[in-house]
Design an enzyme around this catalytic site. Sequence first.
Site, mmCIF file in Angstrom:
data_model
loop_
_atom_site.group_PDB
_atom_site.id
_atom_site.type_symbol
_atom_site.label_atom_id
_atom_site.label_comp_id
_atom_site.label_asym_id
_atom_site.label_seq_id
_atom_site.Cartn_x
_atom_site.Cartn_y
_atom_site.Cartn_z
ATOM 1 N N GLU A 56 -6.697 8.917 -153.973
ATOM 2 C CA GLU A 56 -6.693 9.545 -155.294
ATOM 3 C C GLU A 56 -6.383 11.030 -155.196
ATOM 4 O OE1 GLU A 56 -9.242 8.639 -158.569
ATOM 5 O OE2 GLU A 56 -10.377 7.204 -157.348
ATOM 6 N N ARG A 57 -5.445 11.449 -156.001
ATOM 7 C CA ARG A 57 -5.112 12.870 -156.115
ATOM 8 C C ARG A 57 -6.372 13.647 -156.506
ATOM 9 N NH1 ARG A 57 -1.830 14.791 -161.396
ATOM 10 N NH2 ARG A 57 -3.647 13.701 -162.205
ATOM 11 N N ASN B 184 -1.650 9.683 -157.549
ATOM 12 C CA ASN B 184 -2.480 8.706 -156.863
ATOM 13 C C ASN B 184 -1.539 7.716 -156.174
ATOM 14 O OD1 ASN B 184 -4.543 9.987 -158.174
ATOM 15 N ND2 ASN B 184 -5.045 8.300 -159.536
ATOM 16 N N CYS C 112 -10.211 2.663 -157.952
ATOM 17 C CA CYS C 112 -9.544 3.551 -158.908
ATOM 18 C C CYS C 112 -9.083 2.683 -160.065
ATOM 19 C CB CYS C 112 -8.366 4.272 -158.252
ATOM 20 S SG CYS C 112 -7.359 5.247 -159.399
ATOM 21 N N CYS D 43 -9.236 8.692 -166.161
ATOM 22 C CA CYS D 43 -9.916 7.990 -165.076
ATOM 23 C C CYS D 43 -10.430 6.672 -165.636
ATOM 24 C CB CYS D 43 -11.061 8.829 -164.521
ATOM 25 S SG CYS D 43 -11.935 8.028 -163.151
ATOM 26 N N ASN E 94 -12.118 3.992 -164.197
ATOM 27 C CA ASN E 94 -13.514 3.676 -163.920
ATOM 28 C C ASN E 94 -14.431 4.718 -164.549
ATOM 29 O OD1 ASN E 94 -13.175 1.293 -162.393
ATOM 30 N ND2 ASN E 94 -12.643 2.485 -160.582
#
Length: 306
Positions: A216-217, A198, A225, A94, A96
């Site tokens: 987002e998945r 995503n 994202c 991820c 962020n």
Amino acid sequence: MRFAKGHGTQNDFIVLPDFDDALGLTPELVQRLCDRRAGIGADGVLRVVPADAPSAVSALHDAGLAPVPPDADGLSPEWFMDYRNSDGSLAEMCGNGIRVFARYLLDHRLAGTLAFTVGTRAGWRKVRAEPDGSVTAEMGVPAILGQGRAVIGGLSCTGLRISLGNPHLAVLADGPVESYDLSAAPLLDPAEFPDGANVEVVRLTGDRRAEMRVYERGSGPTHSCGTGAVAAAVAAALAGASAGTLPALVPDSASGTWAMQVPGGKLDVTLVGTAALLGGPAVIVAEGELDPVWLSAVPAGSLPGR
């Protein structure tokens, strides 16, 4: 249970310090924490655990990763980011999130320097604090996997399949990104995305400038994202390439910094040869302690939705 709440361009996270590797994070607990009406509310959970803790070592092993040797300064990585989507599922990376994770470590003086390495299920990632208070993260090598397809709000779309440790489909938009309905999960070809993906809709707005929206998945539509911004920048940089000439990696000719506008603000994506950097604000909003009565409660019936 202590927690912090933070965000990077309104992609928000619950940070759980777990220095003793003692928290048993179940999908049900993650869903309750991320519930925006009955919990704290977030797009995901970041568990802060020592890199040599049993759960971290096991996660790295399951991802086929080995501990890295000390860096040039002789410092070994100290922390592992155990990231969960708001639905409780595990995620490899991820963008962020790792920047908010780094901000938490910096604010609590848990990082010995302003630049350090964090373990993730996608590999080891370097992060650094910038003089303006923002945080930059190395995102690894964007792997270009070819064209892919999705049905977005009933509209059949073709995009670029890109991996940043987690899977993406970046679709170049013909018009405003707001015209694409991302309120529900886009339909993907399981042969192309066996683990889901995503999905980003990106539109060029100027010289190395673009706007992006994302589904987002495991979390749904979010205001930002990080890995998605990188995937969108790669797709924008290769906008003129045909399917038959797509490279496997970002060519040197596409190097440069892209200003990516997302609903929650602006992210800077720098493509440098085969690498990518993600920079932008990372903020800790508040810290506190979960009420033990709420924490021990088991909701009747199905879990509350987001």
